[in-house]
Scaffold this motif. Sequence first.
Motif, PDB file in Angstrom:
ATOM      1  N   ALA A 116     -36.404  18.184  25.707  1.00 32.10           N
ATOM      2  CA  ALA A 116     -35.255  18.863  26.300  1.00 32.10           C
ATOM      3  C   ALA A 116     -35.644  20.212  26.901  1.00 32.10           C
ATOM      4  O   ALA A 116     -35.200  20.580  27.987  1.00 32.10           O
ATOM      5  CB  ALA A 116     -34.152  19.045  25.262  1.00 32.10           C
ATOM      6  N   SER A 117     -36.500  20.956  26.204  1.00 28.36           N
ATOM      7  CA  SER A 117     -36.851  22.304  26.655  1.00 28.36           C
ATOM      8  C   SER A 117     -37.685  22.295  27.936  1.00 28.36           C
ATOM      9  O   SER A 117     -37.706  23.285  28.669  1.00 28.36           O
ATOM     10  CB  SER A 117     -37.608  23.052  25.558  1.00 28.36           C
ATOM     11  OG  SER A 117     -38.832  22.396  25.257  1.00 28.36           O
ATOM     12  N   GLU A 118     -38.367  21.190  28.234  1.00 27.43           N
ATOM     13  CA  GLU A 118     -39.200  21.132  29.433  1.00 27.43           C
ATOM     14  C   GLU A 118     -38.383  20.986  30.720  1.00 27.43           C
ATOM     15  O   GLU A 118     -38.879  21.227  31.810  1.00 27.43           O
ATOM     16  CB  GLU A 118     -40.196  19.968  29.340  1.00 27.43           C
ATOM     17  CG  GLU A 118     -41.292  20.154  28.316  1.00 27.43           C
ATOM     18  CD  GLU A 118     -42.302  21.198  28.751  1.00 27.43           C
ATOM     19  OE1 GLU A 118     -42.178  21.739  29.868  1.00 27.43           O
ATOM     20  OE2 GLU A 118     -43.222  21.479  27.970  1.00 27.43           O
ATOM     21  N   GLU A 119     -37.124  20.574  30.597  1.00 23.76           N
ATOM     22  CA  GLU A 119     -36.239  20.420  31.759  1.00 23.76           C
ATOM     23  C   GLU A 119     -36.899  19.567  32.842  1.00 23.76           C
ATOM     24  O   GLU A 119     -37.090  19.986  33.985  1.00 23.76           O
ATOM     25  CB  GLU A 119     -35.840  21.793  32.313  1.00 23.76           C
ATOM     26  CG  GLU A 119     -35.077  22.637  31.304  1.00 23.76           C
ATOM     27  CD  GLU A 119     -34.661  23.981  31.877  1.00 23.76           C
ATOM     28  OE1 GLU A 119     -35.109  24.299  33.007  1.00 23.76           O
ATOM     29  OE2 GLU A 119     -33.899  24.691  31.215  1.00 23.76           O
ATOM     30  N   PRO A 130     -41.162   2.651  23.278  1.00 21.74           N
ATOM     31  CA  PRO A 130     -40.132   3.400  22.543  1.00 21.74           C
ATOM     32  C   PRO A 130     -39.056   2.480  21.989  1.00 21.74           C
ATOM     33  O   PRO A 130     -38.803   1.399  22.536  1.00 21.74           O
ATOM     34  CB  PRO A 130     -39.569   4.349  23.603  1.00 21.74           C
ATOM     35  CG  PRO A 130     -40.610   4.407  24.676  1.00 21.74           C
ATOM     36  CD  PRO A 130     -41.269   3.059  24.674  1.00 21.74           C
ATOM     37  N   SER A 131     -38.431   2.912  20.939  1.00 20.07           N
ATOM     38  CA  SER A 131     -37.357   2.128  20.340  1.00 20.07           C
ATOM     39  C   SER A 131     -36.160   2.074  21.290  1.00 20.07           C
ATOM     40  O   SER A 131     -36.009   2.934  22.170  1.00 20.07           O
ATOM     41  CB  SER A 131     -36.917   2.766  19.026  1.00 20.07           C
ATOM     42  OG  SER A 131     -36.295   4.025  19.278  1.00 20.07           O
ATOM     43  N   GLN A 137     -31.357   7.167  24.908  1.00 18.96           N
ATOM     44  CA  GLN A 137     -31.238   8.610  25.113  1.00 18.96           C
ATOM     45  C   GLN A 137     -31.898   9.057  26.419  1.00 18.96           C
ATOM     46  O   GLN A 137     -31.594  10.124  26.937  1.00 18.96           O
ATOM     47  CB  GLN A 137     -31.856   9.356  23.933  1.00 18.96           C
ATOM     48  CG  GLN A 137     -31.106   9.143  22.622  1.00 18.96           C
ATOM     49  CD  GLN A 137     -31.735   9.906  21.470  1.00 18.96           C
ATOM     50  OE1 GLN A 137     -31.769  11.133  21.463  1.00 18.96           O
ATOM     51  NE2 GLN A 137     -32.241   9.186  20.470  1.00 18.96           N
ATOM     52  N   LEU A 138     -32.804   8.224  26.944  1.00 18.44           N
ATOM     53  CA  LEU A 138     -33.471   8.543  28.201  1.00 18.44           C
ATOM     54  C   LEU A 138     -32.740   7.979  29.408  1.00 18.44           C
ATOM     55  O   LEU A 138     -33.234   8.094  30.535  1.00 18.44           O
ATOM     56  CB  LEU A 138     -34.900   7.974  28.195  1.00 18.44           C
ATOM     57  CG  LEU A 138     -35.930   8.651  27.300  1.00 18.44           C
ATOM     58  CD1 LEU A 138     -37.252   7.921  27.412  1.00 18.44           C
ATOM     59  CD2 LEU A 138     -36.105  10.113  27.671  1.00 18.44           C
ATOM     60  N   ARG A 139     -31.585   7.379  29.194  1.00 18.59           N
ATOM     61  CA  ARG A 139     -30.907   6.645  30.254  1.00 18.59           C
ATOM     62  C   ARG A 139     -30.636   7.521  31.485  1.00 18.59           C
ATOM     63  O   ARG A 139     -30.708   7.061  32.611  1.00 18.59           O
ATOM     64  CB  ARG A 139     -29.600   6.056  29.721  1.00 18.59           C
ATOM     65  CG  ARG A 139     -28.914   5.098  30.682  1.00 18.59           C
ATOM     66  CD  ARG A 139     -27.804   4.335  29.998  1.00 18.59           C
ATOM     67  NE  ARG A 139     -28.319   3.443  28.975  1.00 18.59           N
ATOM     68  CZ  ARG A 139     -27.788   3.295  27.764  1.00 18.59           C
ATOM     69  NH1 ARG A 139     -26.732   4.017  27.420  1.00 18.59           N
ATOM     70  NH2 ARG A 139     -28.295   2.447  26.894  1.00 18.59           N
ATOM     71  N   GLU A 140     -30.349   8.796  31.274  1.00 21.72           N
ATOM     72  CA  GLU A 140     -30.031   9.685  32.390  1.00 21.72           C
ATOM     73  C   GLU A 140     -31.260  10.363  32.971  1.00 21.72           C
ATOM     74  O   GLU A 140     -31.152  11.091  33.962  1.00 21.72           O
ATOM     75  CB  GLU A 140     -29.029  10.756  31.923  1.00 21.72           C
ATOM     76  CG  GLU A 140     -27.723  10.195  31.369  1.00 21.72           C
ATOM     77  CD  GLU A 140     -27.010   9.289  32.380  1.00 21.72           C
ATOM     78  OE1 GLU A 140     -27.015   9.641  33.581  1.00 21.72           O
ATOM     79  OE2 GLU A 140     -26.476   8.241  31.973  1.00 21.72           O
ATOM     80  N   LEU A 141     -32.429  10.135  32.379  1.00 22.47           N
ATOM     81  CA  LEU A 141     -33.662  10.746  32.868  1.00 22.47           C
ATOM     82  C   LEU A 141     -34.526   9.675  33.517  1.00 22.47           C
ATOM     83  O   LEU A 141     -34.959   8.728  32.845  1.00 22.47           O
ATOM     84  CB  LEU A 141     -34.424  11.398  31.711  1.00 22.47           C
ATOM     85  CG  LEU A 141     -35.741  12.101  32.068  1.00 22.47           C
ATOM     86  CD1 LEU A 141     -35.469  13.282  32.990  1.00 22.47           C
ATOM     87  CD2 LEU A 141     -36.464  12.565  30.801  1.00 22.47           C
TER      88      LEU A 141
END
Length: 347
Positions: A116-119, A130-131, A137-141
């Motif tokens: 998160a901090s790397e933006e 990955p599980s 949780q990565l769906r929007e990235l």
Amino acid sequence: MLLTEIAHKAHVSPATVSRAINQPQLVAADSLARIREVMQQHNYVPAPVNRRRGPKAKPVEQRRIGVWFVGARANNPNLHWFQEQLMQIPSADTRSHIDLRVLFSNSPAQLPRNLASEELDGVIIQGMEPSPECLAQLRELPNVWFMTRRSVAYPGDYVEPNNEENGRMAADYLKAQGHKAVAIISSDPDYSAIVHRSRAFVERARELELAVHTILGQSNPGVSYLEITPVHGESEELVRRLLKCSPKPTGLYMPADHFCGAFFRAMREAGQKAGRDFEAILGNYNPVIYHNLDHSPAAIDVNLSMLVRKVIDHLLWRIENPDVTGRTGITVSPRLRLPAAVNSAAK
């Protein structure tokens, strides 16, 4: 001085001169050098950007991309050579400047702490799959899977070596070398890339009417192609099983190279000499491993530099096209590296 005059003296078209002034990154290096030499000789200075005609160079956009090694420790020395490949190969897309950030997680069920901090604008995923919870949780990235261990059910885009072509290429090579009995030998047989390479090798060997043996060790899910010295104690057992085969295989295909040093040592201890009793071809080419072997077998280079370029460029495309649905898969063909002696004889 007119652009047409510069073009005539530099042996290019006026359009090329215009691009050299406004979009020099699109002009071949030799043509650009000739154009600039002519301009310098005649003291030609282009008009300010806001007064020029034609297309203007767009500002380069910086993209911050993460490379997530799933199931790998930070500062793992076995990953250094791979990280260097990622850092050294720029994108072919000149519209973007790439800022690469390396991320780690010990488990497929954990996201990197600094994600998160790397933006980030997007992430390349490598290592273990990955599980489903992490992927959700990565769906929007924007993200692209890279290299190995991807399951059939993996839902996202991917860039990987052509593993089927790897296996077929190995069988063709051993046939061309005159071998009539061959064997595929590997640890970690459940590794997805090894599964595909093994199946393709066996099928192609049978098409070529070769006697083919399959000698596989125990599953070791912790082993990665990026590991130089994985924990295993199978080499002596694999050699024993090999020497019991009938007809005796003289052509050996090792679809991964991470254990080949130990295997070749075990072959020497069993009285087997490369070039006399057997010939091997490796299904991967890791210079760190290859340069430390006692002989130079043929190898199938997965073309890592091309793979890295493809995954970066595809991730940039995915970042710019987030609404495009459907999964995109890209495979890169390998290339054959002949043994040093064969290369010397061919010159």
